[in-house]
Design a protein around this motif. Structure first.
Motif, PDB file in Angstrom:
ATOM      1  N   GLU A  17      -7.160 -13.295   2.390  1.00  0.00           N
ATOM      2  CA  GLU A  17      -6.731 -14.204   1.191  1.00  0.00           C
ATOM      3  C   GLU A  17      -8.061 -14.583   0.574  1.00  0.00           C
ATOM      4  N   ALA A  18      -9.043 -14.944   1.275  1.00  0.00           N
ATOM      5  CA  ALA A  18     -10.263 -15.743   0.574  1.00  0.00           C
ATOM      6  C   ALA A  18     -11.135 -14.822  -0.111  1.00  0.00           C
ATOM      7  N   CYS A  19     -11.046 -13.431  -0.035  1.00  0.00           N
ATOM      8  CA  CYS A  19     -12.404 -12.436  -0.588  1.00  0.00           C
ATOM      9  C   CYS A  19     -11.502 -11.381  -1.404  1.00  0.00           C
ATOM     10  N   SER A  20     -10.048 -11.132  -1.367  1.00  0.00           N
ATOM     11  CA  SER A  20      -9.421 -10.271  -1.988  1.00  0.00           C
ATOM     12  C   SER A  20      -8.090 -10.527  -2.907  1.00  0.00           C
ATOM     13  N   GLU A  21      -7.991  -9.897  -3.998  1.00  0.00           N
ATOM     14  CA  GLU A  21      -6.730 -10.098  -4.833  1.00  0.00           C
ATOM     15  C   GLU A  21      -5.483  -9.083  -4.108  1.00  0.00           C
ATOM     16  N   SER A  22      -5.829  -8.210  -3.032  1.00  0.00           N
ATOM     17  CA  SER A  22      -4.816  -7.575  -2.730  1.00  0.00           C
ATOM     18  C   SER A  22      -5.118  -7.471  -0.996  1.00  0.00           C
ATOM     19  N   PRO A  23      -5.008  -8.719  -0.465  1.00  0.00           N
ATOM     20  CA  PRO A  23      -5.330  -8.609   1.301  1.00  0.00           C
ATOM     21  C   PRO A  23      -4.332  -8.005   2.053  1.00  0.00           C
ATOM     22  N   ARG A  24      -3.222  -7.450   1.765  1.00  0.00           N
ATOM     23  CA  ARG A  24      -2.254  -6.768   2.576  1.00  0.00           C
ATOM     24  C   ARG A  24      -2.662  -5.304   2.598  1.00  0.00           C
ATOM     25  N   LEU A  25      -2.928  -4.924   1.245  1.00  0.00           N
ATOM     26  CA  LEU A  25      -3.283  -3.660   0.906  1.00  0.00           C
ATOM     27  C   LEU A  25      -4.536  -3.211   1.390  1.00  0.00           C
ATOM     28  N   ASP A  26      -5.417  -3.900   1.399  1.00  0.00           N
ATOM     29  CA  ASP A  26      -6.823  -3.773   2.130  1.00  0.00           C
ATOM     30  C   ASP A  26      -6.857  -3.481   3.799  1.00  0.00           C
ATOM     31  N   ALA A  27      -5.820  -4.586   4.310  1.00  0.00           N
ATOM     32  CA  ALA A  27      -5.684  -4.555   5.636  1.00  0.00           C
ATOM     33  C   ALA A  27      -5.311  -3.132   6.044  1.00  0.00           C
ATOM     34  N   GLU A  28      -4.165  -2.861   5.105  1.00  0.00           N
ATOM     35  CA  GLU A  28      -3.290  -1.497   5.533  1.00  0.00           C
ATOM     36  C   GLU A  28      -4.309  -0.106   5.396  1.00  0.00           C
ATOM     37  N   LEU A  29      -4.920  -0.330   4.338  1.00  0.00           N
ATOM     38  CA  LEU A  29      -5.977   1.148   4.061  1.00  0.00           C
ATOM     39  C   LEU A  29      -6.870   1.117   5.211  1.00  0.00           C
ATOM     40  N   LEU A  30      -7.514  -0.406   5.399  1.00  0.00           N
ATOM     41  CA  LEU A  30      -8.560  -0.315   6.630  1.00  0.00           C
ATOM     42  C   LEU A  30      -7.818   0.475   8.033  1.00  0.00           C
ATOM     43  N   LEU A  31      -6.796  -0.196   8.288  1.00  0.00           N
ATOM     44  CA  LEU A  31      -6.029   0.065   9.588  1.00  0.00           C
ATOM     45  C   LEU A  31      -5.571   1.544   9.670  1.00  0.00           C
ATOM     46  N   ALA A  32      -5.130   2.104   8.412  1.00  0.00           N
ATOM     47  CA  ALA A  32      -4.699   3.308   8.322  1.00  0.00           C
ATOM     48  C   ALA A  32      -5.947   4.419   8.637  1.00  0.00           C
ATOM     49  N   HIS A  33      -7.084   3.926   8.048  1.00  0.00           N
ATOM     50  CA  HIS A  33      -8.379   4.542   8.002  1.00  0.00           C
ATOM     51  C   HIS A  33      -8.725   5.019   9.424  1.00  0.00           C
ATOM     52  N   CYS A  34      -8.842   3.523  10.204  1.00  0.00           N
ATOM     53  CA  CYS A  34      -8.903   3.783  11.737  1.00  0.00           C
ATOM     54  C   CYS A  34      -8.124   4.602  12.678  1.00  0.00           C
ATOM     55  N   LEU A  35      -6.781   4.515  12.183  1.00  0.00           N
ATOM     56  CA  LEU A  35      -5.874   5.169  13.039  1.00  0.00           C
ATOM     57  C   LEU A  35      -5.864   6.806  12.565  1.00  0.00           C
ATOM     58  N   GLU A  36      -6.637   7.077  11.432  1.00  0.00           N
ATOM     59  CA  GLU A  36      -6.668   8.287  11.090  1.00  0.00           C
ATOM     60  C   GLU A  36      -5.207   9.002  10.438  1.00  0.00           C
ATOM     61  N   PRO A  38      -1.527   8.149   7.713  1.00  0.00           N
ATOM     62  CA  PRO A  38      -1.315   7.883   6.141  1.00  0.00           C
ATOM     63  C   PRO A  38      -0.883   6.347   6.368  1.00  0.00           C
ATOM     64  N   ARG A  39      -0.785   5.471   5.185  1.00  0.00           N
ATOM     65  CA  ARG A  39      -0.315   3.954   5.199  1.00  0.00           C
ATOM     66  C   ARG A  39       1.147   4.192   5.874  1.00  0.00           C
ATOM     67  N   SER A  40       1.975   5.020   5.439  1.00  0.00           N
ATOM     68  CA  SER A  40       3.519   4.886   5.966  1.00  0.00           C
ATOM     69  C   SER A  40       3.774   4.933   7.225  1.00  0.00           C
ATOM     70  N   PHE A  41       2.602   5.163   7.906  1.00  0.00           N
ATOM     71  CA  PHE A  41       2.519   5.298   9.447  1.00  0.00           C
ATOM     72  C   PHE A  41       2.843   3.929  10.014  1.00  0.00           C
TER      73      PHE A  41
END
Ligand SMILES: C[S@@+](CC[C@H](N)C(=O)[O-])C[C@H]1O[C@@H](n2cnc3c(N)ncnc32)[C@H](O)[C@@H]1O
Length: 283
Positions: A17-36, A38-41
């Protein structure tokens, strides 16, 4: 107990929340990346437990995002005009606003003519590569003064099999003698050096060379516009991205160099961001 997808996402978005205008999207993109995956997963399996390795990797990315490091640098990619581009701290992260410049350029390039196009300050190469992909007959070259940007742009061109001639050059300086173009496009640096905007969001993590050209913010636009008549064919077109408060000085500079049919297009936020001018009589 190990962390679940939904709780991990809630934890990370709260911190962003403190550093991004899209906190939820950022979190999803990073977690999907770690899991290898897609975001839909993440939506299909919100209660799946993360492995120790995945949770550790995610925590590390969250920490780096908070520095702040742009998501595109953490993932190593960013989408532009529906293609994925390699992104590194060597170059500006391509912005959605710049798609407006590409759309304007495409309106000016017929599909059946081998027009000559030059992209000045190519960064990751997104403008030049998109134009070549969309108009395969066009002959496209692109310059950047930074060799790291050019290496990245060449990598992206190879990834998308786009034939673009990349030249290391201070704007027009190293273009081949006698080079003339039907269209010159540029998204140059245009933020004034002392502008408080440079300290906001992810900007401190991006290359200063890509953001600011000097104290007024107009220095690069002035060079590009003032030399364009030496490099355009009769009827040639110049299209420039600029700051929302630079519409009037850009129009004045274009007028001074003999451009006509000058107009400015507004971006998705309704801000005047991209100007275009036609040149009937080059020098
Ligand atoms: C705002 S970035 C745009 C990058 C890319 N075209 C885009 O739209 O994402 C400006 C680019 O201009 C380049 N640049 C800065 N000064 C330059 C100069 N004197 N000659 C050529 N390129 C320059 C920077 O290295 C940077 O890649």
């Amino acid at each position: 107990m190990s962390e679940q997808i939904d709780t991990a996402l809630g934890w990370a978005s709260g911190r962003f929340e403190a550093c991004s205008e899209s906190p939820r999207l950022d979190a999803e993109l990073l977690l999907a990346h770690c899991l290898e995956k897609p975001r839909s997963f993440l939506y299909t399996w919100p209660q799946q437990a993360l492995s120790e390795d995945c949770w550790r990797q995610f925590q590390d990315l969250v920490k780096r995002r908070l520095q702040p490091t742009p998501v595109a640098y953490l993932l190593g990619t960013r989408e532009f005009f529906s293609l994925e581009y390699a992104t590194t701290p060597a170059a500006l992260v391509p912005r959605p606003e710049t798609e407006l410049l590409v759309e304007l350029a495409l309106e000016q390039i017929p599909g059946d003519a081998p027009l000559r196009i030059c992209d000045l300050g190519t960064g990751t190469g997104v403008i030049a590569i998109t134009l070549k992909k969309q108009r395969p007959l066009a002959i496209v070259c692109a310059t950047d003064v930074d060799s790291g940007c050019l290496a990245l742009a060449r990598e992206n061109a190879a990834r998308h099999q786009a034939e673009v001639d990349f030249i290391e050059s201070d704007w027009y300086q190293k273009l081949p003698a006698g080079a003339r173009f039907d269209l010159i496009v540029s998204n140059p640096p245009y933020v004034a050096a002392e502008h408080p905007f440079l300290a906001q969001g992810d900007l401190p993590a991006e290359p200063a060379l890509a953001l600011t050209p000097g104290s007024s913010g107009l220095e690069a636009l002035e060079v590009i516009i003032s030399r364009a008549p030496d490099f355009l064919n009769p009827g040639g077109i110049l299209i420039l991205e600029h700051g929302y408060d630079q519409q009037a000085p850009v129009a004045r500079l274009l007028q001074e160099q003999g451009f006509d049919q000058i107009r400015c297009e507004f971006d998705h936020n309704d801000l005047p961001r991209t100007s275009i001018g036609h040149l009937s009589q080059p020098r």
